[in-house]
Scaffold this motif. Structure first.
Motif, PDB file in Angstrom:
ATOM      1  N   SER A 231       0.813  -1.221   0.000  1.00 17.67           N
ATOM      2  CA  SER A 231       0.000   0.000   0.000  1.00 17.67           C
ATOM      3  C   SER A 231       0.848   1.272   0.000  1.00 17.67           C
ATOM      4  CB  SER A 231      -0.943   0.004   1.202  1.00 17.67           C
ATOM      5  OG  SER A 231      -0.205  -0.056   2.408  1.00 17.67           O
ATOM      6  N   LYS A 232       2.116   1.138   0.417  1.00 14.22           N
ATOM      7  CA  LYS A 232       3.016   2.297   0.425  1.00 14.22           C
ATOM      8  C   LYS A 232       3.862   2.371  -0.853  1.00 14.22           C
ATOM      9  CE  LYS A 232       3.321   2.428   5.470  1.00 14.22           C
ATOM     10  NZ  LYS A 232       4.227   2.390   6.654  1.00 14.22           N
ATOM     11  N   LYS A 233       3.500   1.525  -1.800  1.00 14.38           N
ATOM     12  CA  LYS A 233       4.137   1.486  -3.116  1.00 14.38           C
ATOM     13  C   LYS A 233       5.561   0.940  -3.081  1.00 14.38           C
ATOM     14  CE  LYS A 233       1.307   5.507  -4.269  1.00 14.38           C
ATOM     15  NZ  LYS A 233       1.264   6.886  -4.784  1.00 14.38           N
ATOM     16  N   ASN A 234       5.860   0.184  -2.043  1.00 15.23           N
ATOM     17  CA  ASN A 234       7.136  -0.519  -2.001  1.00 15.23           C
ATOM     18  C   ASN A 234       7.018  -1.796  -2.818  1.00 15.23           C
ATOM     19  OD1 ASN A 234       8.387   1.305  -0.080  1.00 15.23           O
ATOM     20  ND2 ASN A 234       7.052   0.382   1.473  1.00 15.23           N
ATOM     21  N   LYS A 235       8.026  -2.084  -3.612  1.00 18.52           N
ATOM     22  CA  LYS A 235       7.968  -3.255  -4.483  1.00 18.52           C
ATOM     23  C   LYS A 235       8.940  -4.332  -4.013  1.00 18.52           C
ATOM     24  CE  LYS A 235      11.631  -2.302  -7.783  1.00 18.52           C
ATOM     25  NZ  LYS A 235      12.051  -2.124  -9.166  1.00 18.52           N
ATOM     26  N   THR A 236       8.531  -5.571  -4.260  1.00 16.52           N
ATOM     27  CA  THR A 236       9.394  -6.733  -4.087  1.00 16.52           C
ATOM     28  C   THR A 236       9.358  -7.501  -5.396  1.00 16.52           C
ATOM     29  OG1 THR A 236       8.840  -6.902  -1.732  1.00 16.52           O
ATOM     30  CG2 THR A 236       9.800  -8.844  -2.786  1.00 16.52           C
ATOM     31  N   VAL A 237      10.526  -7.808  -5.951  1.00 19.14           N
ATOM     32  CA  VAL A 237      10.575  -8.588  -7.194  1.00 19.14           C
ATOM     33  C   VAL A 237      10.451 -10.061  -6.832  1.00 19.14           C
ATOM     34  CG1 VAL A 237      11.918  -9.178  -9.236  1.00 19.14           C
ATOM     35  CG2 VAL A 237      11.980  -6.843  -8.351  1.00 19.14           C
ATOM     36  N   ILE A 238       9.320 -10.660  -7.221  1.00 18.75           N
ATOM     37  CA  ILE A 238       9.057 -12.069  -6.919  1.00 18.75           C
ATOM     38  C   ILE A 238       9.810 -12.986  -7.874  1.00 18.75           C
ATOM     39  CG2 ILE A 238       7.255 -13.841  -6.761  1.00 18.75           C
ATOM     40  CD1 ILE A 238       7.087 -11.728  -4.577  1.00 18.75           C
ATOM     41  N   ALA A 239       9.835 -12.604  -9.144  1.00 16.37           N
ATOM     42  CA  ALA A 239      10.494 -13.426 -10.163  1.00 16.37           C
ATOM     43  C   ALA A 239      10.957 -12.521 -11.292  1.00 16.37           C
ATOM     44  CB  ALA A 239       9.548 -14.498 -10.694  1.00 16.37           C
ATOM     45  N   LYS A 240      11.983 -12.966 -11.991  1.00 17.10           N
ATOM     46  CA  LYS A 240      12.475 -12.216 -13.144  1.00 17.10           C
ATOM     47  C   LYS A 240      13.107 -13.188 -14.131  1.00 17.10           C
ATOM     48  CE  LYS A 240      16.778 -11.033 -10.711  1.00 17.10           C
ATOM     49  NZ  LYS A 240      17.649  -9.894 -10.282  1.00 17.10           N
ATOM     50  N   GLY A 241      13.436 -12.666 -15.301  1.00 23.72           N
ATOM     51  CA  GLY A 241      14.120 -13.486 -16.286  1.00 23.72           C
ATOM     52  C   GLY A 241      13.232 -14.138 -17.314  1.00 23.72           C
ATOM     53  N   LEU A 242      11.952 -13.742 -17.402  1.00 23.38           N
ATOM     54  CA  LEU A 242      11.110 -14.259 -18.474  1.00 23.38           C
ATOM     55  C   LEU A 242      11.697 -13.824 -19.817  1.00 23.38           C
ATOM     56  CD1 LEU A 242       9.245 -14.379 -15.921  1.00 23.38           C
ATOM     57  CD2 LEU A 242       7.330 -13.940 -17.445  1.00 23.38           C
ATOM     58  N   ALA A 243      11.506 -14.649 -20.838  1.00 31.04           N
ATOM     59  CA  ALA A 243      12.083 -14.342 -22.148  1.00 31.04           C
ATOM     60  C   ALA A 243      11.398 -13.160 -22.815  1.00 31.04           C
ATOM     61  CB  ALA A 243      12.012 -15.569 -23.054  1.00 31.04           C
ATOM     62  N   LEU A 244      10.129 -12.897 -22.432  1.00 31.13           N
ATOM     63  CA  LEU A 244       9.360 -11.784 -22.970  1.00 31.13           C
ATOM     64  C   LEU A 244       8.638 -11.092 -21.822  1.00 31.13           C
ATOM     65  CD1 LEU A 244       7.708 -13.600 -26.029  1.00 31.13           C
ATOM     66  CD2 LEU A 244       9.668 -12.038 -26.130  1.00 31.13           C
ATOM     67  N   GLY A 245       8.110  -9.907 -22.089  1.00 30.96           N
ATOM     68  CA  GLY A 245       7.336  -9.210 -21.076  1.00 30.96           C
ATOM     69  C   GLY A 245       6.028  -9.926 -20.780  1.00 30.96           C
ATOM     70  N   GLY A 246       5.651  -9.958 -19.507  1.00 22.71           N
ATOM     71  CA  GLY A 246       4.432 -10.638 -19.109  1.00 22.71           C
ATOM     72  C   GLY A 246       3.185  -9.890 -19.535  1.00 22.71           C
ATOM     73  N   ASP A 247       2.142 -10.629 -19.850  1.00 23.85           N
ATOM     74  CA  ASP A 247       0.847 -10.072 -20.250  1.00 23.85           C
ATOM     75  C   ASP A 247      -0.199 -10.455 -19.210  1.00 23.85           C
ATOM     76  OD1 ASP A 247      -1.542  -9.327 -21.489  1.00 23.85           O
ATOM     77  OD2 ASP A 247      -0.835  -9.845 -23.490  1.00 23.85           O
ATOM     78  N   GLY A 248      -0.763 -11.649 -19.300  1.00 23.01           N
ATOM     79  CA  GLY A 248      -1.748 -12.084 -18.317  1.00 23.01           C
ATOM     80  C   GLY A 248      -1.102 -12.598 -17.043  1.00 23.01           C
ATOM     81  N   LEU A 249      -1.810 -12.425 -15.930  1.00 23.73           N
ATOM     82  CA  LEU A 249      -1.307 -12.848 -14.623  1.00 23.73           C
ATOM     83  C   LEU A 249      -2.461 -13.400 -13.805  1.00 23.73           C
ATOM     84  CD1 LEU A 249       0.759 -12.916 -12.254  1.00 23.73           C
ATOM     85  CD2 LEU A 249       0.169 -10.519 -11.825  1.00 23.73           C
ATOM     86  N   GLU A 250      -2.331 -14.655 -13.350  1.00 22.46           N
ATOM     87  CA  GLU A 250      -3.371 -15.284 -12.541  1.00 22.46           C
ATOM     88  C   GLU A 250      -2.740 -16.086 -11.408  1.00 22.46           C
ATOM     89  OE1 GLU A 250      -6.621 -15.126 -12.555  1.00 22.46           O
ATOM     90  OE2 GLU A 250      -6.956 -13.981 -14.394  1.00 22.46           O
ATOM     91  N   PRO A 251      -3.284 -15.971 -10.186  1.00 23.76           N
ATOM     92  CA  PRO A 251      -2.766 -16.771  -9.078  1.00 23.76           C
ATOM     93  C   PRO A 251      -3.286 -18.200  -9.126  1.00 23.76           C
ATOM     94  CG  PRO A 251      -4.586 -15.417  -8.317  1.00 23.76           C
ATOM     95  CD  PRO A 251      -4.350 -15.039  -9.759  1.00 23.76           C
ATOM     96  N   THR A 252      -2.494 -19.139  -8.619  1.00 24.00           N
ATOM     97  CA  THR A 252      -2.904 -20.527  -8.489  1.00 24.00           C
ATOM     98  C   THR A 252      -3.160 -20.830  -7.013  1.00 24.00           C
ATOM     99  OG1 THR A 252      -0.609 -21.268  -8.307  1.00 24.00           O
ATOM    100  CG2 THR A 252      -1.570 -21.218 -10.520  1.00 24.00           C
ATOM    101  N   LEU A 253      -3.861 -21.902  -6.753  1.00 29.67           N
ATOM    102  CA  LEU A 253      -4.242 -22.209  -5.383  1.00 29.67           C
ATOM    103  C   LEU A 253      -3.069 -22.662  -4.517  1.00 29.67           C
ATOM    104  CD1 LEU A 253      -7.678 -24.009  -5.903  1.00 29.67           C
ATOM    105  CD2 LEU A 253      -7.240 -21.621  -5.294  1.00 29.67           C
ATOM    106  N   ASP A 254      -1.946 -23.020  -5.141  1.00 29.51           N
ATOM    107  CA  ASP A 254      -0.771 -23.439  -4.371  1.00 29.51           C
ATOM    108  C   ASP A 254       0.167 -22.281  -4.055  1.00 29.51           C
ATOM    109  OD1 ASP A 254       0.286 -22.922  -6.846  1.00 29.51           O
ATOM    110  OD2 ASP A 254       1.182 -24.900  -7.139  1.00 29.51           O
ATOM    111  N   GLY A 255      -0.299 -21.047  -4.288  1.00 28.64           N
ATOM    112  CA  GLY A 255       0.518 -19.882  -4.004  1.00 28.64           C
ATOM    113  C   GLY A 255       1.394 -19.432  -5.145  1.00 28.64           C
ATOM    114  N   GLY A 256       1.284 -20.104  -6.287  1.00 31.37           N
ATOM    115  CA  GLY A 256       2.053 -19.723  -7.463  1.00 31.37           C
ATOM    116  C   GLY A 256       1.263 -18.814  -8.388  1.00 31.37           C
TER     117      GLY A 256
END
Length: 273
Positions: free
Chosen positions: A189-214
């Protein structure tokens, strides 16, 4: 030795779980959908909302709309919503559908099927994805400007800038998650960011959570990834040069992805195993 054994056990367990994530094709819609950019899975209605650009993705031409598909991929209503421009990401809050449409957020009453508001977002150029938190605050990404805007009570303001090539957005619990190019960010909420993952070959488009926390991430150029809760990235599908994989919808309970193919004018359903 105990610490080493424990570390090895945890590593093997993580890799074993991670290796189980694979895709198999279930169906592809047969009816032509003019440039589908985003799919929203709506379990209460047993429908898929599909945003249709039908032309140039940045043109204010009134050619865009939203179609309805049944969950088996059959066409339910090709012209449910018409008269939009280049609609992209969608988010549903109660009975109101929020749609990113170039420089405005269109609000649709899904009960009546009427457009009830068109909210201009000052300073926006290419609004792309939308998400809504539990209190009804709307977030929308502007990929070309690298900004995330916020709508409170339908009043737009800048939430965050300097988010390179930002596209897919999802509110998960109390945090905003964003695809910033090839990186997945977690934003508080304070606009602090944490990078969860990086290194995808292309820029991400769609984003959906899975039930296992992924997370499931699509890249428009033809890649689909699974990102584990610990940030480990696994490629699930590479159809670069053959298909586009735009902003997906996801049935988390049954682990089914609904992927719009953009220039191939269809939606493909995949089973995540």
């Amino acid at each position: 030795m105990k610490a080493l054994s424990l570390s090895i056990t945890l590593l093997v367990s993580t890799l074993s779980s991670f290796a189980q994530e694979n895709l198999s094709k279930l169906w592809e819609s047969k009816e032509q959908l003019p440039v589908p950019e985003s799919v929203l899975y709506v379990p209460e209605r047993k429908e898929l909302f599909v945003s249709l650009i039908d032309g140039d993705g940045s043109a204010i031409d009134g050619k865009g709309g939203i179609a309805l598909l049944n969950l088996d991929g059959s066409l339910k209503n090709a012209t449910w919503i018409q008269g939009l421009n280049a609609p992209k990401g969608m988010a549903l809050y109660r009975d109101q559908l929020y749609v990113a449409d170039i420089n405005e957020v269109v609000v649709i009453d899904i009960i009546t099927g009427n457009v009830i508001n068109q909210i201009k977002v000052p300073g926006s150029v290419f609004l792309n994805d939308v998400t809504v938190d539990k209190s009804g605050i709307v977030y929308v990404s502007d990929t070309r400007e690298g900004k995330i805007f916020q709508l409170q009570n339908h009043k737009p303001s800048l939430f965050m800038s300097d988010v390179p090539n930002v596209n897919g957005l999802r509110v998960i619990k109390d945090h905003l998650y964003a695809m910033a190019g090839p990186e997945l960010w977690k934003i508080d909420s304070k606009k602090n960011k944490t990078v969860i993952a990086k290194g995808l070959a292309l820029g991400g488009d769609g984003l959906e959570p899975t039930l296992d926390g992924g997370y499931i991430v699509t890249c428009w150029g033809g890649l689909i990834y699974y990102i584990a809760a610990n940030g480990t990235v696994k490629e699930l599908l590479d159809v670069r040069g053959t298909l586009n994989t735009a902003d997906l919808g996801y049935n988390a309970k049954d682990k089914i992805l609904y992927v719009p193919t953009f220039s191939s004018n269809s939606v493909i359903a995949y089973q995540l195993k």
